[in-house]
Design an enzyme around this catalytic site. Structure first.
Site, PDB file in Angstrom:
ATOM      1  N   GLY A 105       0.813  -1.217   0.000  1.00 11.26           N
ATOM      2  CA  GLY A 105       0.000   0.000   0.000  1.00 11.26           C
ATOM      3  C   GLY A 105       0.838   1.254   0.000  1.00 11.26           C
ATOM      4  CB  ALA A 106       4.182   1.937  -1.069  1.00 12.43           C
ATOM      5  CG  ASN A 124       0.833   1.189   4.925  1.00 15.63           C
ATOM      6  OD1 ASN A 124       0.503   1.864   5.905  1.00 15.63           O
ATOM      7  ND2 ASN A 124       0.561   1.584   3.675  1.00 15.63           N
ATOM      8  CE1 TYR A 145      -9.018   0.331   8.924  1.00 15.23           C
ATOM      9  CE2 TYR A 145      -9.412   1.331  11.070  1.00 15.23           C
ATOM     10  CZ  TYR A 145      -8.618   1.182   9.948  1.00 15.23           C
ATOM     11  OH  TYR A 145      -7.435   1.876   9.843  1.00 15.23           O
TER      12      TYR A 145
HETATM   13  P1  NAP Z   1      -4.696   5.464   2.103  1.00 12.62           P
HETATM   14  O1  NAP Z   1      -4.100   6.787   1.861  1.00 12.62           O
HETATM   15  O2  NAP Z   1      -6.099   5.178   1.691  1.00 12.62           O
HETATM   16  O3  NAP Z   1      -3.729   4.365   1.448  1.00 12.62           O
HETATM   17  C1  NAP Z   1      -4.062   3.009   1.505  1.00 12.62           C
HETATM   18  C2  NAP Z   1      -3.050   2.215   0.731  1.00 12.62           C
HETATM   19  O4  NAP Z   1      -3.415   0.826   0.804  1.00 12.62           O
HETATM   20  C3  NAP Z   1      -3.019   2.606  -0.740  1.00 12.62           C
HETATM   21  O5  NAP Z   1      -1.693   2.661  -1.192  1.00 12.62           O
HETATM   22  C4  NAP Z   1      -3.758   1.444  -1.406  1.00 12.62           C
HETATM   23  O6  NAP Z   1      -3.264   1.166  -2.701  1.00 12.62           O
HETATM   24  C5  NAP Z   1      -3.386   0.305  -0.507  1.00 12.62           C
HETATM   25  N1  NAP Z   1      -4.308  -0.816  -0.665  1.00 12.62           N
HETATM   26  C6  NAP Z   1      -5.627  -0.862  -0.396  1.00 12.62           C
HETATM   27  N2  NAP Z   1      -6.124  -2.081  -0.736  1.00 12.62           N
HETATM   28  C7  NAP Z   1      -5.080  -2.797  -1.213  1.00 12.62           C
HETATM   29  C8  NAP Z   1      -4.946  -4.106  -1.711  1.00 12.62           C
HETATM   30  N3  NAP Z   1      -6.006  -4.939  -1.789  1.00 12.62           N
HETATM   31  N4  NAP Z   1      -3.737  -4.535  -2.109  1.00 12.62           N
HETATM   32  C9  NAP Z   1      -2.666  -3.707  -2.053  1.00 12.62           C
HETATM   33  N5  NAP Z   1      -2.727  -2.440  -1.607  1.00 12.62           N
HETATM   34  C10 NAP Z   1      -3.928  -2.004  -1.182  1.00 12.62           C
HETATM   35  O7  NAP Z   1      -4.668   5.081   3.650  1.00 12.62           O
HETATM   36  P2  NAP Z   1      -3.594   5.382   4.779  1.00 12.62           P
HETATM   37  O8  NAP Z   1      -4.231   6.299   5.735  1.00 12.62           O
HETATM   38  O9  NAP Z   1      -2.275   5.695   4.218  1.00 12.62           O
HETATM   39  O10 NAP Z   1      -3.565   3.932   5.473  1.00 12.62           O
HETATM   40  C11 NAP Z   1      -2.395   3.105   5.528  1.00 12.62           C
HETATM   41  C12 NAP Z   1      -2.578   2.134   6.676  1.00 12.62           C
HETATM   42  O11 NAP Z   1      -2.667   2.854   7.903  1.00 12.62           O
HETATM   43  C13 NAP Z   1      -3.846   1.307   6.577  1.00 12.62           C
HETATM   44  O12 NAP Z   1      -3.588  -0.013   7.017  1.00 12.62           O
HETATM   45  C14 NAP Z   1      -4.785   1.999   7.542  1.00 12.62           C
HETATM   46  O13 NAP Z   1      -5.778   1.136   8.037  1.00 12.62           O
HETATM   47  C15 NAP Z   1      -3.816   2.421   8.620  1.00 12.62           C
HETATM   48  N6  NAP Z   1      -4.289   3.517   9.461  1.00 12.62           N
HETATM   49  C16 NAP Z   1      -4.579   4.745   8.935  1.00 12.62           C
HETATM   50  C17 NAP Z   1      -5.034   5.748   9.772  1.00 12.62           C
HETATM   51  C18 NAP Z   1      -5.385   7.112   9.276  1.00 12.62           C
HETATM   52  O14 NAP Z   1      -5.959   7.905  10.063  1.00 12.62           O
HETATM   53  N7  NAP Z   1      -5.092   7.463   8.040  1.00 12.62           N
HETATM   54  C19 NAP Z   1      -5.192   5.498  11.143  1.00 12.62           C
HETATM   55  C20 NAP Z   1      -4.871   4.254  11.637  1.00 12.62           C
HETATM   56  C21 NAP Z   1      -4.418   3.258  10.793  1.00 12.62           C
HETATM   57  P3  NAP Z   1      -4.107   1.472  -4.047  1.00 12.62           P
HETATM   58  O15 NAP Z   1      -4.730   2.825  -3.870  1.00 12.62           O
HETATM   59  O16 NAP Z   1      -3.034   1.413  -5.084  1.00 12.62           O
HETATM   60  O17 NAP Z   1      -5.102   0.367  -4.186  1.00 12.62           O
END
Ligand code: NAP
Length: 244
Positions: free
Chosen positions: A9-10, A87, A152
């Site tokens: 997820g980069a 991630n 989630y």
């Molecule tokens: P984001 O900006 O929506 O990015 C999510 C990433 O995950 C994207 O690069 C996406 O890739 C990838 N992804 C989703 N489904 C996938 C799949 N089936 N296979 C491979 N890649 C996949 O979200 P983020 O906030 O950076 O979240 C990153 C991590 O942090 C997640 O695990 C999230 O649950 C966790 N987190 C986030 C927050 C927050 O407040 N933002 C808080 C706590 C935890 P594509 O777009 O290329 O599909």
């Protein structure tokens, strides 16, 4: 020889920031993405133009065959995977009474089964080299539960249990497994939140702000550095004190 990190997820958000930060530290970076081809390719190109060693690889972490091929390609290109950062994640908000089986399977599939798929694919190599570091990105909601986010929260709580169990299993092979539980981080995952939602969270956060992708990447850099060699099975909150 440079060490290699595989970050799922980069293509954006926290994962993209970690790709930049690890590249800047001299790691070979395998940037996994699934749907966001354009942003992944743009980031890969800009890092390569800056002289860093980076490949972007499309694989759905839910799909074991795609994950296996990605790991094979990473090993072929760089000869080793020293760090795996699980991630990739998706979220959705819904009352449990409105949550479809499909939504449940999607959330568990990416956030929890995806962690299993990537970890199981990479581990034989790490066990063989008798070293490795795995970081799982969970969430504060996996610790305390979020209203209207049962799937989630369950998936992220599963990631915490997975981390603790695996740390015990693979410690004797020289592999550490740790988990980061971010609080509210400024990424597109939270684009549905209103200004009032964010203000209310900021008011409840001792540090008085929401988090940045840099905050999470810094924790990942520490947990994969030589400074943290005796730390395993731990859950590190990066939440400004919102959950203590
Ligand atoms: P984001 O900006 O929506 O990015 C999510 C990433 O995950 C994207 O690069 C996406 O890739 C990838 N992804 C989703 N489904 C996938 C799949 N089936 N296979 C491979 N890649 C996949 O979200 P983020 O906030 O950076 O979240 C990153 C991590 O942090 C997640 O695990 C999230 O649950 C966790 N987190 C986030 C927050 C927050 O407040 N933002 C808080 C706590 C935890 P594509 O777009 O290329 O599909």
């Amino acid at each position: 020889m440079s060490k290699t990190v595989l970050i799922t997820g980069a293509s954006k958000g926290i994962g993209a920031n970690m790709a930049i930060r690890f590249a800047e530290k001299g790691y070979n970076v395998v940037m996994n993405y699934n749907n966001s081809v354009q942003s992944a390719i743009i980031l890969q190109r800009s890092l390569k133009e800056s002289g860093y060693s980076v490949i972007a690889y499309k694989a759905n972490v839910r799909n074991r065959l795609e994950v296996d091929l990605m790991v094979k390609e990473a090993l072929y290109r760089f000869g080793s995977i020293d760090i795996l950062i699980n991630n990739a994640g998706i979220s959705n908000q819904s009352l449990i009474t409105d949550l479809s089986e499909q939504d449940w399977n999607d959330i568990i599939g990416v956030n929890l089964t995806g962690v299993f798929n990537c970890t199981q694919a990479v581990l034989p190599h790490m066990i063989n080299q008798k070293s490795g570091k795995i970081i799982n990105i969970s969430s504060m909601w996996g610790e305390v539960g979020a209203s209207c986010e049962v799937a989630y929260s369950a998936a992220k709580a599963g990631v915490i249990g997975f981390t603790k169990a695996l740390a015990k299993e693979v410690g004797p092979s020289g592999i550490t497994v740790n988990c980061i539980t971010p609080g509210l981080i400024e990424t597109s995952m939270n684009q549905g939140l209103t200004v009032e939602d964010i203000t209310s969270i900021v008011e409840d956060t001792p540090m008085g702000r929401i988090g940045s992708t840099d905050d999470v990447a810094s924790a990942a850099l520490f947990l994969t550095s030589d400074e943290s060699q005796f730390i395993t099975g731990q859950i590190l909150g990066v939440n400004g004190g919102l959950v203590i």
